[in-house]
Design an enzyme around this catalytic site. Structure first.
Site, PDB file in Angstrom:
ATOM      1  N   GLY A 240       0.788  -1.185   0.115  1.00 30.16           N
ATOM      2  CA  GLY A 240       0.022   0.087   0.036  1.00 30.16           C
ATOM      3  C   GLY A 240       0.798   1.236  -0.098  1.00 30.16           C
ATOM      4  O   GLY A 240       2.054   1.283  -0.365  1.00 30.16           O
ATOM      5  N   SER A 241       0.124   2.444   0.538  1.00 30.63           N
ATOM      6  CA  SER A 241       0.957   3.565   0.415  1.00 30.63           C
ATOM      7  C   SER A 241       2.043   3.564   1.567  1.00 30.63           C
ATOM      8  O   SER A 241       2.106   3.177   2.428  1.00 30.63           O
ATOM      9  CB  SER A 241       0.243   4.745   0.527  1.00 30.63           C
ATOM     10  OG  SER A 241      -0.692   4.804   1.854  1.00 30.63           O
ATOM     11  N   SER A 242       2.992   4.441   1.271  1.00 30.80           N
ATOM     12  CA  SER A 242       4.134   4.691   2.202  1.00 30.80           C
ATOM     13  C   SER A 242       3.555   5.373   3.498  1.00 30.80           C
ATOM     14  O   SER A 242       3.972   4.952   4.495  1.00 30.80           O
ATOM     15  CB  SER A 242       5.347   5.579   1.711  1.00 30.80           C
ATOM     16  OG  SER A 242       5.633   5.000   0.643  1.00 30.80           O
ATOM     17  N   GLY A 245       1.891   2.459   5.202  1.00 31.21           N
ATOM     18  CA  GLY A 245       2.891   1.321   5.659  1.00 31.21           C
ATOM     19  C   GLY A 245       3.645   2.093   6.949  1.00 31.21           C
ATOM     20  O   GLY A 245       4.213   1.202   7.587  1.00 31.21           O
ATOM     21  N   GLU A 262       5.969  -3.286   0.994  1.00 36.24           N
ATOM     22  CA  GLU A 262       5.852  -2.969  -0.442  1.00 36.24           C
ATOM     23  C   GLU A 262       4.998  -1.705  -0.871  1.00 36.24           C
ATOM     24  O   GLU A 262       3.784  -2.040  -0.670  1.00 36.24           O
ATOM     25  CB  GLU A 262       5.090  -4.155  -1.182  1.00 36.24           C
ATOM     26  CG  GLU A 262       5.573  -4.622  -2.420  1.00 36.24           C
ATOM     27  CD  GLU A 262       7.076  -5.099  -2.313  1.00 36.24           C
ATOM     28  OE1 GLU A 262       7.968  -4.229  -2.767  1.00 36.24           O
ATOM     29  OE2 GLU A 262       7.426  -6.215  -2.051  1.00 36.24           O
ATOM     30  N   CYS A 296       2.090  -0.138  -8.829  1.00 29.96           N
ATOM     31  CA  CYS A 296       3.433   0.603  -7.955  1.00 29.96           C
ATOM     32  C   CYS A 296       4.556   0.689  -8.682  1.00 29.96           C
ATOM     33  O   CYS A 296       5.311   1.605  -8.479  1.00 29.96           O
ATOM     34  CB  CYS A 296       3.543  -0.080  -6.134  1.00 29.96           C
ATOM     35  SG  CYS A 296       4.037  -2.082  -6.704  1.00 29.96           S
TER      36      CYS A 296
HETATM   37  C1  UN1 Z   1       2.142  -3.696  -7.680  1.00 29.49           C
HETATM   38  O1  UN1 Z   1       1.952  -2.757  -8.451  1.00 29.49           O
HETATM   39  O2  UN1 Z   1       1.863  -3.573  -6.412  1.00 29.49           O
HETATM   40  O3  UN1 Z   1       6.065  -5.677 -11.801  1.00 29.49           O
HETATM   41  C2  UN1 Z   1       2.707  -5.047  -8.249  1.00 29.49           C
HETATM   42  C3  UN1 Z   1       4.852  -5.494 -12.104  1.00 29.49           C
HETATM   43  C4  UN1 Z   1       3.960  -6.457 -11.463  1.00 29.49           C
HETATM   44  C5  UN1 Z   1       3.514  -6.287 -10.048  1.00 29.49           C
HETATM   45  C6  UN1 Z   1       3.115  -5.038  -9.779  1.00 29.49           C
HETATM   46  N1  UN1 Z   1       4.314  -7.769 -11.830  1.00 29.49           N
HETATM   47  O4  UN1 Z   1       4.250  -4.494 -12.477  1.00 29.49           O
END
Ligand code: UN1
Length: 510
Positions: A240-242, A245, A262, A296
């Site tokens: 999720g967002s920083s 997180g 993440e 992300c």
């Molecule tokens: C995400 O956006 O949380 O590398 C994961 C990627 C994908 C996973 C993204 N395999 O863009």
């Protein structure tokens, strides 16, 4: 719609709490709606989990762990292999549901299910490779080694943008490691979570392991706090967002739990002087416009060598014009909607802020006046140090900036709080190596001649700085889901001490 739901084991009203294979339907907490972001229509309803259900779930996950950890790891792998078979059978229908609930186009939704299958296959192999090291002891007749043991209950919090694949990265590796899993999905994509859980649990129940995976969709954040603070959860894996997180990390650290984070990315793609634009342009489009800018790993900043700047920007504007925005299930469509009204509002606020800063909108910048949460893919001439550029806006906004030297481009790329993904397009070997060296990209992912998004599961996935430092999926990410134990065995008849210490044993022990 209903045949699709039925084929995934879903109903118009679905329970969201799954404890030891049982779906619970206590309706006292009200109802959540799963909505289609392309037209605002309701797909189905979800009965959220109550705090009491959570308590029972966490106890059940602990109980199941007591037995699951004793199942040999390759047998746990075999269970995951059969889950992968079941996912293959449901790939098309699950992908359709992902497209309907998240708005990502069908081919990307299929890629997401494939990502689940890939990590399942990876986990099957890994289940026979939970290797520990063996060391030579400094003491005679001693043997020393490390082994990896199951950790406990893993809590997985996922975001709407990868509503099932990121859970699978965690859950399948955790499962072969001997852990049980409680999943708290995003309330914005919880129907996908219920469907994925049903597919996986159907296999596990058939094999006699109904309680390995549990699902919990609470109505409010109080229950989420309870989950994160719960000492029964050995590892909290949070995507999720920083900003959120940081809160999660502090709560988990407060109880000495383990955290795998993440968080936000702010990924730059650098186009060097001699880059092949025919490679770079599709990579930029997929990176910046794919998933409507809601990965992300989305390309958020484009740094272009000044000599290529005008040509590339002109070609990009042309390609942006050709984007077809609309129904994610239509094969002609290249960009679907944003996830909800709040996301479209944030897009609008970001555009307003860019304009106030003096940013030049090169293309796009508008919300579309039609049902659903559609916006235009947007190109903006901007400055790297602006607050808005330093933040992650989960929308298809690409900030474009020229540079003169690679040193300058790398410095700009690294000069943001986040550190997830990065890419350089070049044919200069020295530049490529510099980018990948200690003075190059400071991100967890650094690519040459491919874009910032779309990583394969085989590598460890994650990033540095405010991205949180976690690593999931492939490589040795499995270690996060196990506890390490160092063992020293003395098979001799003396008790020599390490570091050559001569303890006065003779005097003390008669
Ligand atoms: C995400 O956006 O949380 O590398 C994961 C990627 C994908 C996973 C993204 N395999 O863009």
């Amino acid at each position: 719609m209903y045949p699709l739901l039925k084929s995934l084991g879903l109903d118009e009203v679905n329970a969201s709490s799954c404890i030891a294979g049982q779906w619970l339907c206590d309706q006292s907490a009200g109802m959540l709606e799963s909505l289609n972001p392309a037209n605002g229509q309701r797909l189905a309803s979800i009965i959220p989990g109550t705090p009491a259900e959570y308590e029972r779930m966490a106890d059940a996950a602990v109980n199941t762990f007591e037995t699951w950890r004793n199942v040999p790891a390759p047998k746990r792998g075999e269970a995951v292999r059969q889950i992968a078979d079941n996912l293959r059978l449901h790939k098309d229908t699950l992908a359709t549901l992902i497209a309907l609930e998240t708005g990502k186009i069908k081919t990307e939704a299929e890629g997401e299910v494939q990502e689940m299958i890939d990590i399942a296959d990876f986990a099957v192999g890994q289940s026979r490779m939970l290797y520990g090291k063996s060391m030579h002891s400094e003491r005679p007749q001693h043997r020393m080694y490390e082994q990896w043991l199951p950790l406990g209950v893993v809590g997985v919090v996922t975001a709407f943008n990868f509503p099932v694949a990121v859970w699978a990265w965690n859950a399948f590796i955790a499962a072969i490691a001997g852990d049980t899993v409680i999943w708290k999905p995003s309330p914005k994509a919880c129907l996908c979570a219920v469907a994925a859980q049903k597919i996986c649990n159907h296999t596990l129940s058939r094999l006699g392991y109904p309680g390995v995976f549990s699902l919990f969709i609470p109505v409010d954040v109080t229950s989420v706090d309870r989950f994160v603070e719960d000492p029964r959860i050995a590892l909290v894996s949070f995507t999720g967002s920083s900003a959120i997180g940081r809160r999660v990390a502090m709560k988990v650290a407060g109880r000495f739990g383990r955290c795998l984070l993440e968080l936000s990315g702010n990924n730059a793609l650098i186009v060097d002087q001699d880059a092949d634009l025919n490679l770079a342009i599709p990579a930029i489009l997929f990176g910046a416009v794919g998933t409507a800018g809601q990965r992300c790993t989305t390309t958020r900043r484009l740094l272009i060598h000044e000599s290529a700047y005008k040509t590339l920007v002109d070609r990009l504007i042309d390609a942006y014009r050709r984007q077809t925005i609309g129904d994610p299930l239509d094969a002609e469509v290249s960009m679907g909607p944003l996830i909800d009204a709040g996301a479209a509002e944030q897009f609008q606020q970001a555009i307003d802020e860019i304009k106030r800063q003096g940013g030049e909108i090169l293309y796009g910048g508008r919300r579309l006046q039609r049902p659903g949460h559609f916006v235009e893919p947007t190109l903006v001439r901007a400055e790297n140090h602006w607050d808005i550029v330093r933040r992650e806006t989960f929308a298809p906004i690409l900030y474009v900036m020229p540079f003169k030297t690679l040193d300058q481009a790398i410095a700009l790329q690294n000069d943001v709080p986040q550190g997830l993904s990065s890419a350089l397009f070049t044919h200069d070997l020295g530049h490529a190596e510099q980018f990948l060296s200690a003075v190059g990209s400071d991100c967890g992912i650094a690519n040459i001649n491919i874009g910032t998004s779309g990583a394969e599961v085989g590598g460890a996935f994650g990033g540095e700085k405010e991205t949180g430092g976690g690593r999931e999926a492939g490589s040795d990410a499995w270690k996060a889901y196990m506890r390490r134990q160092t063992n020293t065995i003395n098979w001799g008849s003396k008790l020599p001490l390490a570091q050559g210490i001569e303890y006065p044993v003779k005097r003390l022990c008669k």
